[in-house]
Scaffold this motif. Structure first.
Motif, mmCIF file in Angstrom:
data_model
loop_
_atom_site.group_PDB
_atom_site.id
_atom_site.type_symbol
_atom_site.label_atom_id
_atom_site.label_comp_id
_atom_site.label_asym_id
_atom_site.label_seq_id
_atom_site.Cartn_x
_atom_site.Cartn_y
_atom_site.Cartn_z
ATOM 1 N N ASN A 26 45.079 40.286 30.706
ATOM 2 C CA ASN A 26 43.721 39.629 30.266
ATOM 3 C C ASN A 26 43.167 39.102 31.375
ATOM 4 O OD1 ASN A 26 41.331 38.976 29.006
ATOM 5 N ND2 ASN A 26 42.329 38.302 27.161
ATOM 6 N N ILE A 27 41.989 39.740 31.997
ATOM 7 C CA ILE A 27 41.420 39.287 32.942
ATOM 8 C C ILE A 27 40.782 37.902 32.782
ATOM 9 C CG2 ILE A 27 39.108 40.219 32.708
ATOM 10 C CD1 ILE A 27 39.235 40.550 35.855
ATOM 11 N N ASN A 108 40.565 35.818 23.518
ATOM 12 C CA ASN A 108 40.973 35.746 24.883
ATOM 13 C C ASN A 108 41.346 34.331 24.905
ATOM 14 O OD1 ASN A 108 39.505 38.013 25.929
ATOM 15 N ND2 ASN A 108 37.724 37.301 24.761
ATOM 16 N N ASN A 259 35.565 43.516 39.537
ATOM 17 C CA ASN A 259 35.955 43.359 37.915
ATOM 18 C C ASN A 259 34.734 42.851 37.604
ATOM 19 O OD1 ASN A 259 38.387 44.918 37.911
ATOM 20 N ND2 ASN A 259 39.474 42.931 38.515
ATOM 21 N N ASN A 280 37.928 44.823 32.036
ATOM 22 C CA ASN A 280 39.105 44.148 31.675
ATOM 23 C C ASN A 280 40.279 45.174 31.263
ATOM 24 O OD1 ASN A 280 41.049 42.381 30.944
ATOM 25 N ND2 ASN A 280 39.937 41.292 29.220
#
Length: 376
Positions: A26-27, A108, A259, A280
């Motif tokens: 998970n970025i 997140n 990204n 992501n």
């Protein structure tokens, strides 16, 4: 097995293998994203990172955010009722600690290697970390566990969470991109006539406005104008828990590089709108945007932005676009569907916490909206 955890105040302090264990999944839990939070965090927000270990092996990580509401106008409309709401908010919720990310919609807040630990053991470990953070960093008025789908919230039903109120606000709007949508025209052709005509009409209204992807240099040049356009949207929202710093988009681009995407809309070489995306893995998270209020209705800028986001997702072969929990009805017109998400909230004052359900509902009224069904 001996599970332990450690708190970090800076991305430079976290273990070297953090991205290998956590960030790659998970970025928004990556070291690069944490760096952005440090360099361009909202003024009323502090962030902490928690590493979880089995003996000395890193097995998971979490993000905790502290928000201070003293001096922050949560309710934005310049009306007496909103001034009263701000007074109430400051009186009963001076600050809040969130397990999760208040700047995005969705879970997140943490990631664990499930081959190293079971979910049943993860939740008590998270609770322990939250309790320790309250002890070390100071007790906040509110504690919030943020944005879980129905299938996951069941893990928070034990005795440790009986004092929490389970809440659901607006759903997360998600568009799942179909494999047979090879082009944007394929997507439009899946619409019924009514919605296909509406989309094409919106496209015609934006003729004359040029659209470009903005690189880091472009963002730096237009940073002040981007902030003005962002504020146009943010200040129109009835409820805000933070405002972005002026350098936020520059910082995001510097850290996340390809990204993080920024697309600008120009009229006569002047920036009149922009939107941002976080890539992501195979998902796209729509991020903040801004536009000229005077041109928005005439040019249907927002609807065009939504359609352009879909076109980008199709062309780049992503699986889903996560549109978040605002502007539900217009997002449903382009095919996004609601996914209900839940959170847990508790006030640290036991007396106030007895009424937390009523208080929460009074400041978060139900939003009435009609879900549109654009596809045939």
């Amino acid at each position: 097995m001996s599970y332990t955890f450690k708190k970090y105040r800076a991305s430079s302090e976290i273990p070297e293998n953090w991205n290998h264990v956590i960030g790659q999944h998970n970025i928004m839990l990556s070291q690069e994203y944490f760096k952005t939070l440090e360099t361009s965090c909202p003024e009323n927000m502090k962030c902490f990172y928690i590493g979880f270990f089995n003996d000395n092996e890193l097995i998971g990580g979490a993000l905790l955010q502290y928000l201070n509401f003293i001096g922050h106008k949560t309710f934005q409309k310049n009306e007496t009722f909103c001034n009263v709401k701000n007074l109430v908010a400051r009186r009963f919720s001076k600050n809040v600690m969130i397990l999760g990310n208040n700047m995005l919609t969705g879970q997140n807040g943490f990631y664990f290697d499930v081959s190293k630990i079971t979910i049943e053991k993860v939740i008590p470990l998270l609770d322990e970390a939250v309790h320790e953070m309250q002890r070390q960093e100071g007790k906040t008025s509110l504690i919030i566990y943020k944005d879980y789908q129905e299938s996951f919230i069941k893990y928070f039903q034990g005795k440790n969470h009986q004092s929490f109120y389970k809440f659901s606000v607006q759903p997360n709007m998600i568009l799942r991109l179909q494999k047979n949508w090879l082009t944007f025209d394929n997507y439009l052709n899946a619409f019924s006539t009514k919605y296909r005509t509406r989309a094409k009409s919106a496209k015609k209204k934006i003729v004359g406005i040029e659209k470009f992807e903005m690189n880091l240099h472009d963002i730096k040049i237009h940073q002040k104008q981007m902030n003005i356009l962002y504020q146009n949207v943010a200040e129109n929202a009835p409820f805000n828990t933070f405002f972005l710093s002026e350098n936020h988009f520059e910082s995001m681009k510097e850290s996340l590089k390809e990204n993080f995407k920024v697309f600008g809309y120009y009229l006569n070489e002047n920036l009149i709108g922009f939107y941002t995306l976080i890539l992501n893995h195979r998902d796209i998270d729509t991020y903040f945007l801004g536009y000229d209020r005077e041109l928005q209705k005439e040019k249907q800028i927002y609807l065009n932005m939504l359609l352009d986001m879909v076109a980008f997702g199709i062309n780049e072969k992503f699986n889903r676009i996560i549109f978040g929990r605002t502007a539900l009805e217009i997002k449903s017109t382009i095919g996004a569907e609601p996914v209900e998400i839940f959170g847990l909230i508790k006030h640290n004052n036991l007396l106030i916490n007895r009424f937390i359900q009523n208080i929460f509902k009074s400041v978060n009224p139900t939003v009435e909206w009609i879900q549109r069904k654009p596809f045939k």
